[in-house]
Design a protein around this motif. Structure first.
Motif, PDB file in Angstrom:
ATOM      1  N   SER A  82      11.939  -8.140 -17.938  1.00 28.78           N
ATOM      2  CA  SER A  82      12.880  -7.735 -18.992  1.00 28.78           C
ATOM      3  C   SER A  82      13.379  -6.305 -18.827  1.00 28.78           C
ATOM      4  CB  SER A  82      12.239  -7.913 -20.367  1.00 28.78           C
ATOM      5  OG  SER A  82      11.122  -7.052 -20.496  1.00 28.78           O
ATOM      6  N   THR A  83      12.792  -5.552 -17.900  1.00 28.84           N
ATOM      7  CA  THR A  83      13.221  -4.162 -17.682  1.00 28.84           C
ATOM      8  C   THR A  83      13.642  -3.934 -16.226  1.00 28.84           C
ATOM      9  OG1 THR A  83      10.910  -3.489 -17.335  1.00 28.84           O
ATOM     10  CG2 THR A  83      11.809  -3.210 -19.560  1.00 28.84           C
ATOM     11  N   ASP A  84      14.133  -4.970 -15.583  1.00 29.00           N
ATOM     12  CA  ASP A  84      14.559  -4.860 -14.184  1.00 29.00           C
ATOM     13  C   ASP A  84      15.725  -3.888 -13.994  1.00 29.00           C
ATOM     14  OD1 ASP A  84      12.632  -6.548 -13.187  1.00 29.00           O
ATOM     15  OD2 ASP A  84      13.974  -8.235 -12.841  1.00 29.00           O
ATOM     16  N   HIS A  85      16.443  -3.569 -15.066  1.00 27.62           N
ATOM     17  CA  HIS A  85      17.565  -2.627 -14.975  1.00 27.62           C
ATOM     18  C   HIS A  85      17.096  -1.167 -14.988  1.00 27.62           C
ATOM     19  CE1 HIS A  85      16.715  -3.247 -19.235  1.00 27.62           C
ATOM     20  NE2 HIS A  85      17.226  -2.051 -19.452  1.00 27.62           N
ATOM     21  N   TRP A  86      15.809  -0.919 -15.223  1.00 28.90           N
ATOM     22  CA  TRP A  86      15.254   0.439 -15.196  1.00 28.90           C
ATOM     23  C   TRP A  86      15.087   0.886 -13.748  1.00 28.90           C
ATOM     24  CZ3 TRP A  86      10.500   0.679 -18.984  1.00 28.90           C
ATOM     25  CH2 TRP A  86      10.940   0.474 -20.295  1.00 28.90           C
ATOM     26  N   THR A  87      15.142   2.210 -13.532  1.00 30.42           N
ATOM     27  CA  THR A  87      14.868   2.760 -12.204  1.00 30.42           C
ATOM     28  C   THR A  87      13.366   2.728 -11.939  1.00 30.42           C
ATOM     29  OG1 THR A  87      14.586   5.022 -12.989  1.00 30.42           O
ATOM     30  CG2 THR A  87      16.845   4.339 -12.358  1.00 30.42           C
ATOM     31  N   LEU A  88      13.019   2.886 -10.673  1.00 33.26           N
ATOM     32  CA  LEU A  88      11.595   2.971 -10.318  1.00 33.26           C
ATOM     33  C   LEU A  88      10.943   4.168 -11.008  1.00 33.26           C
ATOM     34  CD1 LEU A  88      11.797   2.072  -6.539  1.00 33.26           C
ATOM     35  CD2 LEU A  88      10.997   0.619  -8.414  1.00 33.26           C
ATOM     36  N   SER A 139       0.824  -1.208   0.000  1.00 34.95           N
ATOM     37  CA  SER A 139       0.000   0.000   0.000  1.00 34.95           C
ATOM     38  C   SER A 139       0.862   1.265   0.000  1.00 34.95           C
ATOM     39  CB  SER A 139      -0.926  -0.008   1.209  1.00 34.95           C
ATOM     40  OG  SER A 139      -1.690   1.167   1.252  1.00 34.95           O
ATOM     41  N   ALA A 140       1.893   1.299   0.845  1.00 36.45           N
ATOM     42  CA  ALA A 140       2.784   2.462   0.908  1.00 36.45           C
ATOM     43  C   ALA A 140       3.497   2.662  -0.421  1.00 36.45           C
ATOM     44  CB  ALA A 140       3.796   2.281   2.036  1.00 36.45           C
ATOM     45  N   PHE A 141       3.935   1.589  -1.042  1.00 36.07           N
ATOM     46  CA  PHE A 141       4.629   1.662  -2.332  1.00 36.07           C
ATOM     47  C   PHE A 141       3.686   2.174  -3.424  1.00 36.07           C
ATOM     48  CE2 PHE A 141       6.108  -0.254  -6.331  1.00 36.07           C
ATOM     49  CZ  PHE A 141       7.433   0.146  -6.335  1.00 36.07           C
ATOM     50  N   HIS A 142       2.479   1.624  -3.448  1.00 33.34           N
ATOM     51  CA  HIS A 142       1.507   1.995  -4.489  1.00 33.34           C
ATOM     52  C   HIS A 142       1.031   3.442  -4.341  1.00 33.34           C
ATOM     53  CE1 HIS A 142      -1.164   1.079  -7.777  1.00 33.34           C
ATOM     54  NE2 HIS A 142      -2.204   1.454  -7.074  1.00 33.34           N
ATOM     55  N   GLN A 143       1.018   3.976  -3.130  1.00 31.97           N
ATOM     56  CA  GLN A 143       0.652   5.386  -2.934  1.00 31.97           C
ATOM     57  C   GLN A 143       1.678   6.309  -3.577  1.00 31.97           C
ATOM     58  OE1 GLN A 143       0.102   5.931   1.288  1.00 31.97           O
ATOM     59  NE2 GLN A 143      -2.013   5.232   1.215  1.00 31.97           N
ATOM     60  N   VAL A 144       2.944   5.954  -3.506  1.00 37.05           N
ATOM     61  CA  VAL A 144       4.003   6.771  -4.085  1.00 37.05           C
ATOM     62  C   VAL A 144       4.136   6.515  -5.592  1.00 37.05           C
ATOM     63  CG1 VAL A 144       6.497   7.251  -4.034  1.00 37.05           C
ATOM     64  CG2 VAL A 144       5.237   6.907  -1.896  1.00 37.05           C
ATOM     65  N   TYR A 145       3.937   5.269  -5.993  1.00 40.42           N
ATOM     66  CA  TYR A 145       4.061   4.859  -7.399  1.00 40.42           C
ATOM     67  C   TYR A 145       2.746   4.219  -7.859  1.00 40.42           C
ATOM     68  CZ  TYR A 145       9.028   5.357  -6.342  1.00 40.42           C
ATOM     69  OH  TYR A 145      10.255   5.840  -5.964  1.00 40.42           O
ATOM     70  N   PRO A 146       1.726   5.020  -8.185  1.00 41.18           N
ATOM     71  CA  PRO A 146       0.414   4.449  -8.524  1.00 41.18           C
ATOM     72  C   PRO A 146       0.384   3.602  -9.798  1.00 41.18           C
ATOM     73  CG  PRO A 146       0.396   6.844  -8.739  1.00 41.18           C
ATOM     74  CD  PRO A 146       1.708   6.477  -8.141  1.00 41.18           C
ATOM     75  N   TYR A 147       1.406   3.691 -10.637  1.00 45.78           N
ATOM     76  CA  TYR A 147       1.450   2.871 -11.845  1.00 45.78           C
ATOM     77  C   TYR A 147       2.334   1.639 -11.667  1.00 45.78           C
ATOM     78  CZ  TYR A 147      -0.944   6.823 -13.851  1.00 45.78           C
ATOM     79  OH  TYR A 147      -1.866   7.809 -14.097  1.00 45.78           O
ATOM     80  N   LEU A 148       2.760   1.398 -10.415  1.00 48.01           N
ATOM     81  CA  LEU A 148       3.556   0.222 -10.070  1.00 48.01           C
ATOM     82  C   LEU A 148       2.930  -0.479  -8.864  1.00 48.01           C
ATOM     83  CD1 LEU A 148       7.182   1.725 -10.185  1.00 48.01           C
ATOM     84  CD2 LEU A 148       5.954   0.554 -12.022  1.00 48.01           C
ATOM     85  N   LYS A 149       3.200  -1.775  -8.749  1.00 47.41           N
ATOM     86  CA  LYS A 149       2.775  -2.545  -7.587  1.00 47.41           C
ATOM     87  C   LYS A 149       3.907  -3.470  -7.194  1.00 47.41           C
ATOM     88  CE  LYS A 149      -1.057  -4.855  -8.422  1.00 47.41           C
ATOM     89  NZ  LYS A 149      -2.425  -5.400  -8.536  1.00 47.41           N
TER      90      LYS A 149
END
Length: 126
Positions: A102-108, A18-28
Motif C-alpha cells: 500500500s506504500t509502494d509509491h514511497w521512496t526507499l 544482503s547488500a540491500f539490507h546493509q544499506v537499508y537495515p529496516y528494509l529487506k
C-alpha cells in the motif's frame, strides 16, 4: 546520502538481499517468480530461493542501480524489466516484516525512515 547499490547479472539473490539490507537495515528484499500489480503483495509460495542467480532478460542490459530516491514501484519494476523476476520490498514494523504494497509509491528513504521509527517506538514500548 546513501551510495547507490549496483546489482548485476551473475549475483545470487542472497548477495543482492544482503547488500540491500546493509544499506537499508529496516528494509529487506524478497524475490518471486513473477511481479505483482502496484498496491498488491506477492504470494509466499512464489518466492525464489536465495541461491537463485540473476540472469538478464536482454544481453545488452545486465545491471541496475538502486538509489535512495527511487520509489518501491520503480525498484520492483526494474528487477522485472532487467532480470525478469518479481521483487518485493519489506519494511520492519516492530518485530514483523511487512510487504509494502500500500506504500509502494514511497521512496526507499521514506520506507526506511518509517521502519526505523516503528522499530524505535516498539523498543520504547510506545
Amino acid at each position: 546520502m546513501k551510495a547507490p547499490i549496483h546489482i548485476q547479472a551473475g549475483q545470487s539473490l542472497g548477495e543482492v538481499s544482503s547488500a540491500f539490507h546493509q544499506v537499508y537495515p529496516y528494509l529487506k528484499l524478497a524475490f518471486f517468480d513473477h511481479g505483482h500489480a502496484e498496491g498488491h503483495v506477492s504470494a509466499r509460495a512464489d518466492q525464489l530461493s536465495v541461491g537463485h542467480i540473476l540472469r538478464p532478460v536482454e544481453a545488452h542490459v545486465t545491471t541496475l542501480e538502486i538509489e535512495e530516491h527511487m520509489t518501491v514501484t520503480a525498484l520492483e519494476s526494474q528487477f522485472q524489466a532487467v532480470f525478469g523476476i518479481g521483487a518485493q520490498v519489506l519494511r520492519q514494523s516492530g518485530g514483523l516484516w511487512l510487504q509494502t504494497g500500500s506504500t509502494d509509491h514511497w521512496t526507499l528513504t521514506k520506507q526506511h525512515a518509517e521502519g526505523e521509527r516503528d522499530s524505535l517506538m516498539t523498543a520504547e514500548g510506545i
